[in-house]
Design an enzyme around this catalytic site. Sequence first.
Site, PDB file in Angstrom:
ATOM      1  N   HIS A 159     -11.512  -9.019 -12.403  1.00  0.00           N
ATOM      2  CA  HIS A 159     -12.232  -7.753 -12.604  1.00  0.00           C
ATOM      3  C   HIS A 159     -13.074  -7.946 -13.857  1.00  0.00           C
ATOM      4  O   HIS A 159     -12.513  -8.179 -14.935  1.00  0.00           O
ATOM      5  CB  HIS A 159     -11.252  -6.599 -12.802  1.00  0.00           C
ATOM      6  CG  HIS A 159     -10.320  -6.425 -11.631  1.00  0.00           C
ATOM      7  ND1 HIS A 159     -10.550  -5.510 -10.640  1.00  0.00           N
ATOM      8  CD2 HIS A 159      -9.178  -7.075 -11.294  1.00  0.00           C
ATOM      9  CE1 HIS A 159      -9.573  -5.592  -9.737  1.00  0.00           C
ATOM     10  NE2 HIS A 159      -8.734  -6.530 -10.106  1.00  0.00           N
ATOM     11  N   HIS A 194      -6.965  -5.001  -2.586  1.00  0.00           N
ATOM     12  CA  HIS A 194      -5.688  -5.156  -3.277  1.00  0.00           C
ATOM     13  C   HIS A 194      -4.620  -4.529  -2.384  1.00  0.00           C
ATOM     14  O   HIS A 194      -4.781  -3.383  -1.927  1.00  0.00           O
ATOM     15  CB  HIS A 194      -5.689  -4.412  -4.602  1.00  0.00           C
ATOM     16  CG  HIS A 194      -6.434  -5.088  -5.718  1.00  0.00           C
ATOM     17  ND1 HIS A 194      -7.724  -5.493  -5.614  1.00  0.00           N
ATOM     18  CD2 HIS A 194      -6.022  -5.434  -6.972  1.00  0.00           C
ATOM     19  CE1 HIS A 194      -8.100  -6.049  -6.758  1.00  0.00           C
ATOM     20  NE2 HIS A 194      -7.094  -6.027  -7.609  1.00  0.00           N
ATOM     21  N   GLU A 202       0.637  -5.378  -4.362  1.00  0.00           N
ATOM     22  CA  GLU A 202       0.810  -5.758  -5.772  1.00  0.00           C
ATOM     23  C   GLU A 202       2.125  -5.115  -6.234  1.00  0.00           C
ATOM     24  O   GLU A 202       3.026  -5.788  -6.697  1.00  0.00           O
ATOM     25  CB  GLU A 202      -0.379  -5.255  -6.607  1.00  0.00           C
ATOM     26  CG  GLU A 202      -0.264  -5.560  -8.095  1.00  0.00           C
ATOM     27  CD  GLU A 202      -1.456  -5.042  -8.919  1.00  0.00           C
ATOM     28  OE1 GLU A 202      -2.260  -4.255  -8.387  1.00  0.00           O
ATOM     29  OE2 GLU A 202      -1.567  -5.446 -10.098  1.00  0.00           O
ATOM     30  N   ASP A 257      -7.247  -9.793 -14.961  1.00  0.00           N
ATOM     31  CA  ASP A 257      -7.857  -9.133 -16.123  1.00  0.00           C
ATOM     32  C   ASP A 257      -7.535  -9.971 -17.357  1.00  0.00           C
ATOM     33  O   ASP A 257      -6.634  -9.628 -18.135  1.00  0.00           O
ATOM     34  CB  ASP A 257      -7.285  -7.711 -16.274  1.00  0.00           C
ATOM     35  CG  ASP A 257      -7.571  -6.866 -15.039  1.00  0.00           C
ATOM     36  OD1 ASP A 257      -8.715  -6.405 -14.891  1.00  0.00           O
ATOM     37  OD2 ASP A 257      -6.656  -6.715 -14.204  1.00  0.00           O
TER      38      ASP A 257
HETATM   39  N1  HPA Z   1      -4.647  -3.868  -9.636  1.00  0.00           N
HETATM   40  C1  HPA Z   1      -5.334  -2.777  -9.309  1.00  0.00           C
HETATM   41  N2  HPA Z   1      -6.439  -2.415  -9.914  1.00  0.00           N
HETATM   42  C2  HPA Z   1      -6.904  -3.170 -10.896  1.00  0.00           C
HETATM   43  C3  HPA Z   1      -6.249  -4.306 -11.296  1.00  0.00           C
HETATM   44  C4  HPA Z   1      -5.064  -4.680 -10.622  1.00  0.00           C
HETATM   45  O1  HPA Z   1      -4.388  -5.691 -10.887  1.00  0.00           O
HETATM   46  N3  HPA Z   1      -6.966  -4.823 -12.310  1.00  0.00           N
HETATM   47  C5  HPA Z   1      -8.037  -4.025 -12.512  1.00  0.00           C
HETATM   48  N4  HPA Z   1      -8.006  -3.010 -11.658  1.00  0.00           N
HETATM   49 ZN    ZN Z   2      -6.892  -7.094  -9.457  1.00  0.00          ZN
END
Ligand code: HPA
Ligand code: ZN
Length: 343
Positions: free
Chosen positions: A27, A205, A208, A287
Site C-alpha cells: 500500500h 484482501h 487476513e 505497509d
Molecule cells: N489490510 C487491510 N487494509 C489495509 C492493509 C491491510 O493489511 N494495509 C493497508 N490497508
Molecule cells: Zn494489504
Amino acid sequence: MSSATRALSPEFKQLIETCPKAELHIHIEGSLEPEMIFALAKRNQVSLPYASVESLKAAYAFEDLQSFLDIYYAGASVLLKHQDFYDMAYAYLKKAHAQGVVHAEIFFDPQTHTARGVAMQVVIEGLSRALVDAGRDFKISANLILCFLRHLDEDSALQTLQEALPYRQHFIGVGLDSSEIGHPPEKFKNVFEKARALGLHCVAHAGEEAPPAYIWSALQTLYAQRIDHGVQAMKDPALMDYLARTRTPLTVCPLSNVRLCVFAQMEDHPIKKMLDLGLCVMINSDDPAYFGGYINENYLQVAQSLSLSPADIEQLAKCSFEASFMPEALKRHWLAEVDRVFA
Ligand code: HPA
Ligand code: ZN
C-alpha cells in the site's frame, strides 16, 4: 541453538537480497516513513496528533488490523499535493529497487484522499509520474491498483471508480482493503463486476483476519485473480486444495501478520507449509513503514525463523513473477533470470 534461530550465512543472505523479485502487495500510503509524515505535515501545515517522530513511532504497537488502520489513516492526512504523492511513491520505488525488486504492483486508496478534498487527478497523476520517473532512473517496472475501502459502502466505491475513469490508463486493476471483519467481499459485487467489464484486473484482501468464507466469496463473487493475505485459508482443507489446483496466488505479508497479531511470532507463520502444499505464494511488505521492514526484511526474517532453503527462496521469487500482471514476455525474462541466479 536450534536450526530455527541459527543466523543465515552471509552467502544465503546476499542471495536473498540480490535475487530479482516482484512486490505485489504494497500500500503506497503504508510506505510513508514517520520522518516523511512530519516533513509533509510541515510543508502542508497539517497538524498531527503526535508531537514528534518518536512519539508517532511509539504508537506503532498494534493489537489488530483496526488499531493499525486508525494510525495509517492519520499518517495519510499529510498528503495533499501532486508533489506529495510523487515524493512518497518515488521514495518507495528507490528503496524497492535497492532491495532487488524489479517490478511492483502498488495499491493506493483514493477514498482516503478524496474524502479530504484532494482531487482524484492529483492522487493518480502524482503517483503515476513517480512510476514513470523511477522506471527511467532505476529500470523498475511498476503499475497501480486502485483499492476500495471496504468499511465504506458500495455506492462510494462505484463513485470512486467513476471518478477514476478519466485516468483509466494509469491503473491496471482494482482491489479491496481496510477493515475486513463485517465487510465481506460480496458487499462489493457490483463494483467489481463493473471493473471487470472495463478490463481491469481484480484482486481482494481476504482471509487476513476473517474466516475462509471471505476467501471463497472473493473468488466466487468478485472473481478475484489473486487473494491478498489469504493466510486463513489454512483453516479450510478444501480451499487449500482449490488454491493449489488452480494456482490462485496469495500475496502473503509475514511481518504484517506478526505485527497485527495474526500470528504470535514468525516461527508460527504458515508460509512454508503453504509453499510445500503447492500454493502460489510469495513474500510482500504490505505497509513497510509501519511493520518493521521492506521486502528483504520480510524475506530474511522468514528465512531465518522457518529455516527456508535456497530452493524455497527460488520458489517464492518465481511465484512473485508468475502471479504478477506483467506481460508474458517480461514474465519469461524474469523467471529465466531467477533460474540463472539459483543455477
Ligand atoms: N489490510 C487491510 N487494509 C489495509 C492493509 C491491510 O493489511 N494495509 C493497508 N490497508
Ligand atoms: Zn494489504
